[in-house]
Design a protein around this motif. Structure first.
Motif, PDB file in Angstrom:
ATOM      1  N   MET A  79       0.900  -1.228  -0.152  1.00 22.80           N
ATOM      2  CA  MET A  79       0.117   0.072   0.047  1.00 22.80           C
ATOM      3  C   MET A  79       0.882   1.398   0.145  1.00 22.80           C
ATOM      4  SD  MET A  79      -2.933   1.220   2.730  1.00 22.80           S
ATOM      5  CE  MET A  79      -1.939   0.635   4.162  1.00 22.80           C
ATOM      6  N   SER A  80       0.473   2.140  -0.881  1.00 20.07           N
ATOM      7  CA  SER A  80       1.416   3.175  -0.804  1.00 20.07           C
ATOM      8  C   SER A  80       0.785   4.684  -0.716  1.00 20.07           C
ATOM      9  CB  SER A  80       2.128   3.360  -2.222  1.00 20.07           C
ATOM     10  OG  SER A  80       1.105   3.631  -3.200  1.00 20.07           O
ATOM     11  N   ASP A  81      -0.658   4.617  -0.720  1.00 18.73           N
ATOM     12  CA  ASP A  81      -1.195   5.717  -0.262  1.00 18.73           C
ATOM     13  C   ASP A  81      -1.256   6.113   1.328  1.00 18.73           C
ATOM     14  OD1 ASP A  81      -1.888   6.443  -2.902  1.00 18.73           O
ATOM     15  OD2 ASP A  81      -3.593   5.092  -2.747  1.00 18.73           O
ATOM     16  N   LEU A  82      -1.318   7.264   1.599  1.00 13.57           N
ATOM     17  CA  LEU A  82      -1.625   7.862   2.794  1.00 13.57           C
ATOM     18  C   LEU A  82      -3.165   7.686   3.306  1.00 13.57           C
ATOM     19  CD1 LEU A  82      -0.215   9.403   5.201  1.00 13.57           C
ATOM     20  CD2 LEU A  82      -1.057  11.397   4.292  1.00 13.57           C
ATOM     21  N   THR A  83      -3.407   6.742   4.087  1.00 14.01           N
ATOM     22  CA  THR A  83      -4.542   6.344   4.583  1.00 14.01           C
ATOM     23  C   THR A  83      -5.024   7.347   5.826  1.00 14.01           C
ATOM     24  OG1 THR A  83      -3.872   4.866   6.236  1.00 14.01           O
ATOM     25  CG2 THR A  83      -4.328   4.124   3.810  1.00 14.01           C
ATOM     26  N   LEU A  84      -6.157   7.311   5.907  1.00 11.58           N
ATOM     27  CA  LEU A  84      -6.672   7.979   7.150  1.00 11.58           C
ATOM     28  C   LEU A  84      -5.989   7.297   8.439  1.00 11.58           C
ATOM     29  CD1 LEU A  84      -8.626  10.251   8.761  1.00 11.58           C
ATOM     30  CD2 LEU A  84     -10.408   8.423   8.509  1.00 11.58           C
ATOM     31  N   ASP A  85      -5.920   6.094   8.631  1.00 10.93           N
ATOM     32  CA  ASP A  85      -5.377   5.479   9.837  1.00 10.93           C
ATOM     33  C   ASP A  85      -3.883   5.792  10.104  1.00 10.93           C
ATOM     34  OD1 ASP A  85      -7.635   4.347  10.670  1.00 10.93           O
ATOM     35  OD2 ASP A  85      -7.397   2.383   9.695  1.00 10.93           O
ATOM     36  N   SER A  86      -3.027   5.903   8.661  1.00 11.03           N
ATOM     37  CA  SER A  86      -1.795   6.296   8.927  1.00 11.03           C
ATOM     38  C   SER A  86      -1.853   7.975   9.460  1.00 11.03           C
ATOM     39  CB  SER A  86      -1.089   6.272   7.399  1.00 11.03           C
ATOM     40  OG  SER A  86      -1.055   4.866   7.203  1.00 11.03           O
ATOM     41  N   ALA A  87      -2.555   8.655   8.657  1.00  8.38           N
ATOM     42  CA  ALA A  87      -2.525  10.220   9.207  1.00  8.38           C
ATOM     43  C   ALA A  87      -2.701  10.508  10.424  1.00  8.38           C
ATOM     44  CB  ALA A  87      -3.511  10.960   8.201  1.00  8.38           C
ATOM     45  N   GLN A  88      -3.930   9.746  10.932  1.00 10.14           N
ATOM     46  CA  GLN A  88      -4.142   9.928  12.450  1.00 10.14           C
ATOM     47  C   GLN A  88      -2.996   9.385  13.446  1.00 10.14           C
ATOM     48  OE1 GLN A  88      -7.996   7.746  12.323  1.00 10.14           O
ATOM     49  NE2 GLN A  88      -9.258   9.681  12.281  1.00 10.14           N
ATOM     50  N   SER A  89      -2.356   8.232  13.022  1.00 14.96           N
ATOM     51  CA  SER A  89      -1.108   7.686  13.685  1.00 14.96           C
ATOM     52  C   SER A  89      -0.037   8.675  13.778  1.00 14.96           C
ATOM     53  CB  SER A  89      -0.686   6.551  12.960  1.00 14.96           C
ATOM     54  OG  SER A  89       0.449   5.958  13.445  1.00 14.96           O
ATOM     55  N   ILE A  90       0.083   9.477  12.744  1.00 16.87           N
ATOM     56  CA  ILE A  90       1.191  10.483  12.567  1.00 16.87           C
ATOM     57  C   ILE A  90       0.811  11.668  13.488  1.00 16.87           C
ATOM     58  CG2 ILE A  90       2.133  12.299  11.180  1.00 16.87           C
ATOM     59  CD1 ILE A  90       1.817  10.321   8.448  1.00 16.87           C
ATOM     60  N   VAL A  91      -0.411  11.969  13.532  1.00 15.84           N
ATOM     61  CA  VAL A  91      -0.897  13.033  14.636  1.00 15.84           C
ATOM     62  C   VAL A  91      -0.701  12.688  15.934  1.00 15.84           C
ATOM     63  CG1 VAL A  91      -2.948  14.274  15.466  1.00 15.84           C
ATOM     64  CG2 VAL A  91      -2.514  14.050  12.804  1.00 15.84           C
ATOM     65  N   ALA A  92      -1.020  11.253  16.346  1.00 16.68           N
ATOM     66  CA  ALA A  92      -1.052  10.839  17.397  1.00 16.68           C
ATOM     67  C   ALA A  92       0.390  10.703  18.022  1.00 16.68           C
ATOM     68  CB  ALA A  92      -1.653   9.616  17.548  1.00 16.68           C
ATOM     69  N   THR A  93       1.331  10.298  17.037  1.00 22.48           N
ATOM     70  CA  THR A  93       2.665   9.924  17.747  1.00 22.48           C
ATOM     71  C   THR A  93       3.505  11.370  17.668  1.00 22.48           C
ATOM     72  OG1 THR A  93       2.725   7.689  16.667  1.00 22.48           O
ATOM     73  CG2 THR A  93       4.731   9.056  16.958  1.00 22.48           C
ATOM     74  N   ALA A  94       3.092  12.383  16.863  1.00 17.57           N
ATOM     75  CA  ALA A  94       3.891  13.535  17.153  1.00 17.57           C
ATOM     76  C   ALA A  94       3.440  14.184  18.380  1.00 17.57           C
ATOM     77  CB  ALA A  94       3.270  14.420  15.716  1.00 17.57           C
ATOM     78  N   LEU A  95       1.950  14.158  18.694  1.00 19.76           N
ATOM     79  CA  LEU A  95       1.769  14.776  20.061  1.00 19.76           C
ATOM     80  C   LEU A  95       2.132  13.994  21.181  1.00 19.76           C
ATOM     81  CD1 LEU A  95      -2.011  15.669  18.946  1.00 19.76           C
ATOM     82  CD2 LEU A  95       0.110  17.258  19.098  1.00 19.76           C
ATOM     83  N   THR A  96       2.278  12.656  21.298  1.00 22.62           N
ATOM     84  CA  THR A  96       2.871  12.021  22.401  1.00 22.62           C
ATOM     85  C   THR A  96       4.235  12.394  22.422  1.00 22.62           C
ATOM     86  OG1 THR A  96       1.306   9.957  21.802  1.00 22.62           O
ATOM     87  CG2 THR A  96       3.523   9.530  22.960  1.00 22.62           C
ATOM     88  N   THR A  97       4.910  12.608  21.175  1.00 22.19           N
ATOM     89  CA  THR A  97       6.409  12.813  21.200  1.00 22.19           C
ATOM     90  C   THR A  97       6.454  14.262  21.941  1.00 22.19           C
ATOM     91  OG1 THR A  97       7.076  11.382  19.259  1.00 22.19           O
ATOM     92  CG2 THR A  97       8.440  13.393  19.930  1.00 22.19           C
ATOM     93  N   ALA A  98       5.631  15.166  21.482  1.00 20.18           N
ATOM     94  CA  ALA A  98       5.576  16.713  22.076  1.00 20.18           C
ATOM     95  C   ALA A  98       5.552  16.470  23.467  1.00 20.18           C
ATOM     96  CB  ALA A  98       4.680  17.392  21.320  1.00 20.18           C
ATOM     97  N   ARG A  99       4.670  15.710  23.988  1.00 20.69           N
ATOM     98  CA  ARG A  99       4.453  15.726  25.653  1.00 20.69           C
ATOM     99  C   ARG A  99       5.836  15.074  26.090  1.00 20.69           C
ATOM    100  NH1 ARG A  99       3.463  19.121  25.896  1.00 20.69           N
ATOM    101  NH2 ARG A  99       2.814  19.548  23.768  1.00 20.69           N
ATOM    102  N   GLU A 100       6.237  13.906  25.567  1.00 14.59           N
ATOM    103  CA  GLU A 100       7.569  13.565  26.065  1.00 14.59           C
ATOM    104  C   GLU A 100       8.762  14.369  26.289  1.00 14.59           C
ATOM    105  OE1 GLU A 100       8.139  10.137  23.559  1.00 14.59           O
ATOM    106  OE2 GLU A 100       6.738   8.814  24.601  1.00 14.59           O
TER     107      GLU A 100
END
Length: 144
Positions: free
Chosen positions: A1-22
């Motif tokens: 799969m090469s497209d950016l899915t909604l699940d992948s995009a939401q994962s990016i957001v969640a991890t970015a925010l988790t990283t920010a809190r860490e």
């Protein structure tokens, strides 16, 4: 799969925010655009200032518009201010912000979209974006 899915995009957001809190960063706005520049996912933490989401979107939009991370756009702005000023007008209503924090999402050399983050220093915004992109299994292009 090469497209950016909604699940992948939401994962990016969640991890970015988790990283920010860490990292104890200031509250962030995170915007994920697909390759055509359409909004795929976004989140704005409590406590961000009023226009952080628009700044984040403009960082991502600029990266897509020029095909380079916004760190490289910033360097280009220093070397060729008139060029970046002109491109800013062409970037449309979403705009362009020539500082780190707009990162291309790639897989196998293909641009799938971009992440824009705003809220802390531009370098820290970029760090959170890269963490989200890589955790989702993609390659991050910052323009470094």
């Amino acid at each position: 799969m090469s497209d950016l899915t909604l699940d992948s995009a939401q994962s990016i957001v969640a991890t970015a925010l988790t990283t920010a809190r860490e990292l104890n960063l200031k509250p962030l706005a995170v915007v994920v655009l697909d390759a055509r520049g359409a909004l795929k996912a976004a989140a704005v933490e409590d406590g961000t200032s009023l226009r952080r989401a628009e700044i984040a979107a403009a960082k991502a939009n600029g990266a897509l518009a020029l095909g380079i991370g916004s760190r490289a756009i910033g360097a280009r702005a220093e070397a060729q201010a008139y060029f970046v000023a002109a491109v800013t007008h062409l970037a449309g209503p979403a705009g362009l912000v020539p500082v780190p924090g707009g990162v291309l999402i790639r897989r196998e050399g293909r641009v799938l979209g971009a992440v824009g983050i705003s809220g802390d220093t531009s370098d820290n915004d970029e760090t959170a974006a890269v963490a989200g992109i890589e955790a989702a299994g993609f390659q991050a292009e910052t323009g470094a």
